[in-house]
Scaffold this motif. Structure first.
Motif, PDB file in Angstrom:
ATOM      1  N   LYS A 174     -13.944  21.054  33.852  1.00 36.43           N
ATOM      2  CA  LYS A 174     -12.540  21.458  33.707  1.00 36.43           C
ATOM      3  C   LYS A 174     -12.401  22.973  33.853  1.00 36.43           C
ATOM      4  CE  LYS A 174      -8.564  20.890  30.619  1.00 36.43           C
ATOM      5  NZ  LYS A 174      -8.128  20.313  29.324  1.00 36.43           N
ATOM      6  N   MET A 175     -13.356  23.726  33.299  1.00 32.11           N
ATOM      7  CA  MET A 175     -13.312  25.186  33.432  1.00 32.11           C
ATOM      8  C   MET A 175     -13.426  25.610  34.901  1.00 32.11           C
ATOM      9  SD  MET A 175     -15.415  26.762  30.188  1.00 32.11           S
ATOM     10  CE  MET A 175     -15.305  28.422  30.877  1.00 32.11           C
ATOM     11  N   VAL A 176     -14.284  24.917  35.674  1.00 32.18           N
ATOM     12  CA  VAL A 176     -14.424  25.217  37.105  1.00 32.18           C
ATOM     13  C   VAL A 176     -13.093  24.962  37.816  1.00 32.18           C
ATOM     14  CG1 VAL A 176     -15.522  24.446  39.247  1.00 32.18           C
ATOM     15  CG2 VAL A 176     -16.920  24.863  37.218  1.00 32.18           C
ATOM     16  N   ALA A 177     -12.462  23.839  37.515  1.00 28.71           N
ATOM     17  CA  ALA A 177     -11.182  23.501  38.134  1.00 28.71           C
ATOM     18  C   ALA A 177     -10.102  24.515  37.743  1.00 28.71           C
ATOM     19  CB  ALA A 177     -10.766  22.081  37.751  1.00 28.71           C
ATOM     20  N   LEU A 228      -4.166  28.531  43.952  1.00 25.33           N
ATOM     21  CA  LEU A 228      -3.908  27.152  44.360  1.00 25.33           C
ATOM     22  C   LEU A 228      -2.702  26.565  43.632  1.00 25.33           C
ATOM     23  CD1 LEU A 228      -7.589  25.865  44.259  1.00 25.33           C
ATOM     24  CD2 LEU A 228      -6.310  26.651  46.264  1.00 25.33           C
ATOM     25  N   ASP A 229      -2.055  25.604  44.292  1.00 30.05           N
ATOM     26  CA  ASP A 229      -0.972  24.860  43.658  1.00 30.05           C
ATOM     27  C   ASP A 229      -1.508  23.677  42.868  1.00 30.05           C
ATOM     28  OD1 ASP A 229       1.196  26.412  44.858  1.00 30.05           O
ATOM     29  OD2 ASP A 229       0.561  25.480  46.751  1.00 30.05           O
ATOM     30  N   GLU A 230      -2.589  23.078  43.392  1.00 31.27           N
ATOM     31  CA  GLU A 230      -3.203  21.913  42.739  1.00 31.27           C
ATOM     32  C   GLU A 230      -4.712  21.928  42.967  1.00 31.27           C
ATOM     33  OE1 GLU A 230       0.384  18.596  43.203  1.00 31.27           O
ATOM     34  OE2 GLU A 230      -1.468  18.318  44.335  1.00 31.27           O
ATOM     35  N   VAL A 231      -5.393  21.187  42.100  1.00 32.70           N
ATOM     36  CA  VAL A 231      -6.812  20.872  42.302  1.00 32.70           C
ATOM     37  C   VAL A 231      -6.933  19.354  42.253  1.00 32.70           C
ATOM     38  CG1 VAL A 231      -9.136  20.980  41.311  1.00 32.70           C
ATOM     39  CG2 VAL A 231      -7.714  23.035  41.350  1.00 32.70           C
ATOM     40  N   TRP A 232      -7.546  18.805  43.299  1.00 31.76           N
ATOM     41  CA  TRP A 232      -7.808  17.364  43.350  1.00 31.76           C
ATOM     42  C   TRP A 232      -9.268  17.123  42.999  1.00 31.76           C
ATOM     43  CZ3 TRP A 232      -5.386  15.794  48.733  1.00 31.76           C
ATOM     44  CH2 TRP A 232      -4.006  16.033  48.707  1.00 31.76           C
ATOM     45  N   TRP A 233      -9.496  16.338  41.975  1.00 31.33           N
ATOM     46  CA  TRP A 233     -10.841  15.947  41.580  1.00 31.33           C
ATOM     47  C   TRP A 233     -11.235  14.752  42.456  1.00 31.33           C
ATOM     48  CZ3 TRP A 233     -13.256  17.178  36.468  1.00 31.33           C
ATOM     49  CH2 TRP A 233     -12.610  18.244  35.825  1.00 31.33           C
ATOM     50  N   LEU A 234     -12.173  14.939  43.356  1.00 27.81           N
ATOM     51  CA  LEU A 234     -12.618  13.883  44.268  1.00 27.81           C
ATOM     52  C   LEU A 234     -13.836  13.206  43.665  1.00 27.81           C
ATOM     53  CD1 LEU A 234     -12.419  15.791  47.687  1.00 27.81           C
ATOM     54  CD2 LEU A 234     -10.620  14.556  46.500  1.00 27.81           C
ATOM     55  N   LEU A 279      -6.161  16.689  31.592  1.00 26.71           N
ATOM     56  CA  LEU A 279      -5.960  17.674  32.653  1.00 26.71           C
ATOM     57  C   LEU A 279      -4.516  18.170  32.697  1.00 26.71           C
ATOM     58  CD1 LEU A 279      -7.875  15.922  35.580  1.00 26.71           C
ATOM     59  CD2 LEU A 279      -8.743  17.668  34.011  1.00 26.71           C
ATOM     60  N   PRO A 280      -4.325  19.439  33.058  1.00 23.74           N
ATOM     61  CA  PRO A 280      -2.952  19.920  33.252  1.00 23.74           C
ATOM     62  C   PRO A 280      -2.320  19.236  34.457  1.00 23.74           C
ATOM     63  CG  PRO A 280      -4.545  21.624  33.861  1.00 23.74           C
ATOM     64  CD  PRO A 280      -5.322  20.476  33.287  1.00 23.74           C
ATOM     65  N   ARG A 281      -1.011  19.309  34.566  1.00 20.26           N
ATOM     66  CA  ARG A 281      -0.293  18.582  35.619  1.00 20.26           C
ATOM     67  C   ARG A 281      -0.683  19.011  37.029  1.00 20.26           C
ATOM     68  NH1 ARG A 281       3.378  21.788  37.704  1.00 20.26           N
ATOM     69  NH2 ARG A 281       4.175  23.538  36.485  1.00 20.26           N
ATOM     70  N   GLN A 282      -1.242  20.222  37.198  1.00 20.62           N
ATOM     71  CA  GLN A 282      -1.638  20.683  38.534  1.00 20.62           C
ATOM     72  C   GLN A 282      -2.979  20.096  38.983  1.00 20.62           C
ATOM     73  OE1 GLN A 282      -1.144  22.765  35.873  1.00 20.62           O
ATOM     74  NE2 GLN A 282      -0.094  24.611  36.489  1.00 20.62           N
ATOM     75  N   MET A 283      -3.597  19.313  38.129  1.00 21.77           N
ATOM     76  CA  MET A 283      -4.873  18.680  38.482  1.00 21.77           C
ATOM     77  C   MET A 283      -4.673  17.180  38.612  1.00 21.77           C
ATOM     78  SD  MET A 283      -7.723  20.687  36.283  1.00 21.77           S
ATOM     79  CE  MET A 283      -7.594  22.442  35.977  1.00 21.77           C
ATOM     80  N   LYS A 284      -5.165  16.640  39.723  1.00 23.76           N
ATOM     81  CA  LYS A 284      -5.012  15.213  40.016  1.00 23.76           C
ATOM     82  C   LYS A 284      -6.389  14.593  40.248  1.00 23.76           C
ATOM     83  CE  LYS A 284      -0.543  16.136  40.898  1.00 23.76           C
ATOM     84  NZ  LYS A 284       0.215  16.547  39.786  1.00 23.76           N
ATOM     85  N   ILE A 285      -6.539  13.367  39.820  1.00 23.78           N
ATOM     86  CA  ILE A 285      -7.752  12.614  40.130  1.00 23.78           C
ATOM     87  C   ILE A 285      -7.502  11.892  41.451  1.00 23.78           C
ATOM     88  CG2 ILE A 285      -9.300  10.763  39.413  1.00 23.78           C
ATOM     89  CD1 ILE A 285      -8.430  11.415  36.495  1.00 23.78           C
ATOM     90  N   SER A 286      -8.404  12.083  42.399  1.00 24.45           N
ATOM     91  CA  SER A 286      -8.247  11.487  43.722  1.00 24.45           C
ATOM     92  C   SER A 286      -9.325  10.436  43.964  1.00 24.45           C
ATOM     93  CB  SER A 286      -8.338  12.574  44.797  1.00 24.45           C
ATOM     94  OG  SER A 286      -8.370  11.982  46.060  1.00 24.45           O
TER      95      SER A 286
END
Length: 188
Positions: free
Chosen positions: A18-21, A30-36, A62-69
């Motif tokens: 999470k700290m890396v993201a 960035l606007d978002e980070v997608w966790w692949l 996760l905050p709203r700018q982070m999505k699980i993909s």
């Protein structure tokens, strides 16, 4: 839209991930980070249950700018280069940055068509505990030394043409998925 692609096995995901993201959101503009979530890393012997690994990311709140993909699973791709080819062709209006821990910079020459990845999109390498100078002196760093940008310019990387990469040195988190698995009793 500027999106960081943060790939991994996340077996399990932890606060260090999470700290890396968060570093990506903060330092890369960035606007978002997608966790692949990788369905199976070709360089690892085995990876535990996909759904359990996704649940470990969800548990991080996760905050709203982070999505699980689930792109890799949905595309049925096994290699990063193949997934990126499909993703970049599909999302032509998005500026992507590949995000990875420094340990992956050392392993990258073992990735399928890794030079193609270097030329496909900008890359942010985030320092991890125990890495020291090794990643910054490895094959990829040496071969692409001219493409490395200064950390103070990292907020512009999404606008740059690949090859371009930056090495970020945020505060380190010493959590490790390997250590967490070793401390978890079998069957838990």
């Amino acid at each position: 839209m500027k999106v960081g692609l943060f790939g991994g096995s996340f077996n399990p995901a932890h606060e260090g991930h999470k700290m890396v993201a968060q570093c990506g959101l903060r330092d890369l503009g960035l606007d978002e980070v997608w966790w692949l979530v990788s369905p199976g890393n070709p360089l690892k012997a085995s990876t535990d249950n996909y759904e359990a690994r996704v649940a470990s990311i969800e548990a991080l709140d996760l905050p709203r700018q982070m999505k699980i993909s689930h792109i890799e699973r949905d595309y049925g791709t096994r290699y990063t280069v193949d997934m990126l080819a499909r993703l970049l062709a599909r999302h032509t209006d998005t500026q992507f940055v590949w995000m990875m821990g420094a340990d992956n910079l050392l392993q990258m020459p073992h990735w399928k068509d890794w030079q193609v990845i270097m030329h496909a999109l900008p890359i942010a390498v985030i320092a991890r505990p125990g890495g020291g100078l090794k990643p910054r002196l490895g094959q990829v760093a040496r071969q692409y030394a001219q493409a490395r940008i200064d950390e103070t310019d990292s907020h512009n990387i999404a606008d740059m043409t690949a090859p371009a990469w930056v090495y970020l040195t945020p505060p380190l988190n010493y959590q490790s998925s390997t250590k967490i698995r070793q401390q978890t009793p079998a069957g838990s």
